[in-house]
Design an enzyme around this catalytic site. Structure first.
Site, PDB file in Angstrom:
ATOM      1  N   ASP A 178       3.956   5.924   1.917  1.00  0.00           N
ATOM      2  CA  ASP A 178       4.225   5.806   3.340  1.00  0.00           C
ATOM      3  C   ASP A 178       5.365   6.750   3.685  1.00  0.00           C
ATOM      4  O   ASP A 178       6.442   6.691   3.071  1.00  0.00           O
ATOM      5  CB  ASP A 178       4.612   4.373   3.704  1.00  0.00           C
ATOM      6  CG  ASP A 178       3.433   3.415   3.640  1.00  0.00           C
ATOM      7  OD1 ASP A 178       2.324   3.870   3.311  1.00  0.00           O
ATOM      8  OD2 ASP A 178       3.629   2.213   3.907  1.00  0.00           O
ATOM      9  N   ASP A 180      -5.373  -4.169  10.739  1.00  0.00           N
ATOM     10  CA  ASP A 180      -4.080  -4.758  10.393  1.00  0.00           C
ATOM     11  C   ASP A 180      -3.966  -6.072  11.155  1.00  0.00           C
ATOM     12  O   ASP A 180      -3.986  -6.089  12.394  1.00  0.00           O
ATOM     13  CB  ASP A 180      -2.949  -3.809  10.758  1.00  0.00           C
ATOM     14  CG  ASP A 180      -3.128  -2.437  10.113  1.00  0.00           C
ATOM     15  OD1 ASP A 180      -3.564  -2.402   8.946  1.00  0.00           O
ATOM     16  OD2 ASP A 180      -2.828  -1.422  10.766  1.00  0.00           O
TER      17      ASP A 180
END
Length: 237
Positions: A8, A129
């Site tokens: 990330d 998500d």
């Protein structure tokens, strides 16, 4: 089953968050390219990359780093974060990304998702998500009332190549993934599913393999960075 170590990106560094909270950011490597090299040296063949700056801004912010990693190593890379239009999809396809992850833009506009799947066959992965079965968007900041099962029922025939299911309340906690809901979704919808969020140890990986619930792969982040999983063992799977 494929193993996807996670990188990330924020401020050109390799970071991890807990439950999607940017205030929880922890830097694990100042050099994302070196981090990718570590994965490569340990025999891993896939990579999950998220441009967190891009997710917040709504446009790609770390394209150069992503491009360098794709060009330098022989990974199959799936990339997301701020991919909100066809121009960004094309940029990632052109630099050799294996899968392009759509999230916010796809949730907001089903036609964009459908068109993208049609124009970029077998390239589009859908990121779902979720908090308590409700989908979150915009870098997990905005919570919708969309039920994940209802949403997938609407888009299941679009040609989505992969669904990445993340339980936000599990992400970064190392408490174990939400196996139950991911398995239910994978059984109901005939789309390859990747499980994400909360992987705590190599036992979670072996459980997915043993359970044989039509899971294509698993994304692993913090458990790697905090040495809870041996990369050599992971690379052999």
């Amino acid at each position: 089953m494929i193993i996807l170590p996670a990188i990330d990106l924020r401020n050109q560094k390799c970071v991890r968050l807990t439950k999607g909270e940017f205030s929880s950011e922890k830097i694990y490597n100042e050099d994302p390219i070196r981090q990718a090299e570590i994965f490569y040296e340990n025999g891993l063949k896939f990579l999950h990359m998220v441009d967190l700056d891009g997710a917040l801004a709504g446009e790609l912010k770390n394209l150069d780093i992503i491009k360098n990693i794709i060009l330098k190593f022989n990974f199959k890379v799936q990339v997301g974060g701020g991919v909100r239009n066809e121009e960004n999809i094309k940029k990632l396809v052109d630099i050799g990304a294996d899968k392009i992850i759509l999230g916010t833009a796809a949730i907001k506009d089903n036609n964009f998702l459908k068109k993208s799947c049609s124009n970029y066959s077998n390239k589009i992965a859908l990121a779902l998500d979720v908090r308590s079965n409700k989908i979150a968007i915009s870098g997990w900041k905005d919570q919708t009332d969309l039920d994940v099962f209802d949403y997938l029922e609407k888009v299941k025939d679009y040609g989505i190549s992969r669904v990445i299911y993340t339980d936000i309340n599990k992400d970064g906690t190392r408490e174990g993934p939400n196996f139950e809901d991911t398995y239910k979704l994978a059984q109901r919808f005939k789309i390859p599913f990747v499980i994400s969020g909360g992987v705590s140890s190599i036992d979670d990986v072996y459980k997915v393999i043993k359970d044989k619930k039509k899971i294509e792969g698993i994304i692993i982040g913090k458990a790697i960075y905090e040495n809870k999983i041996d990369l050599t063992e992971l690379g052999k799977l």
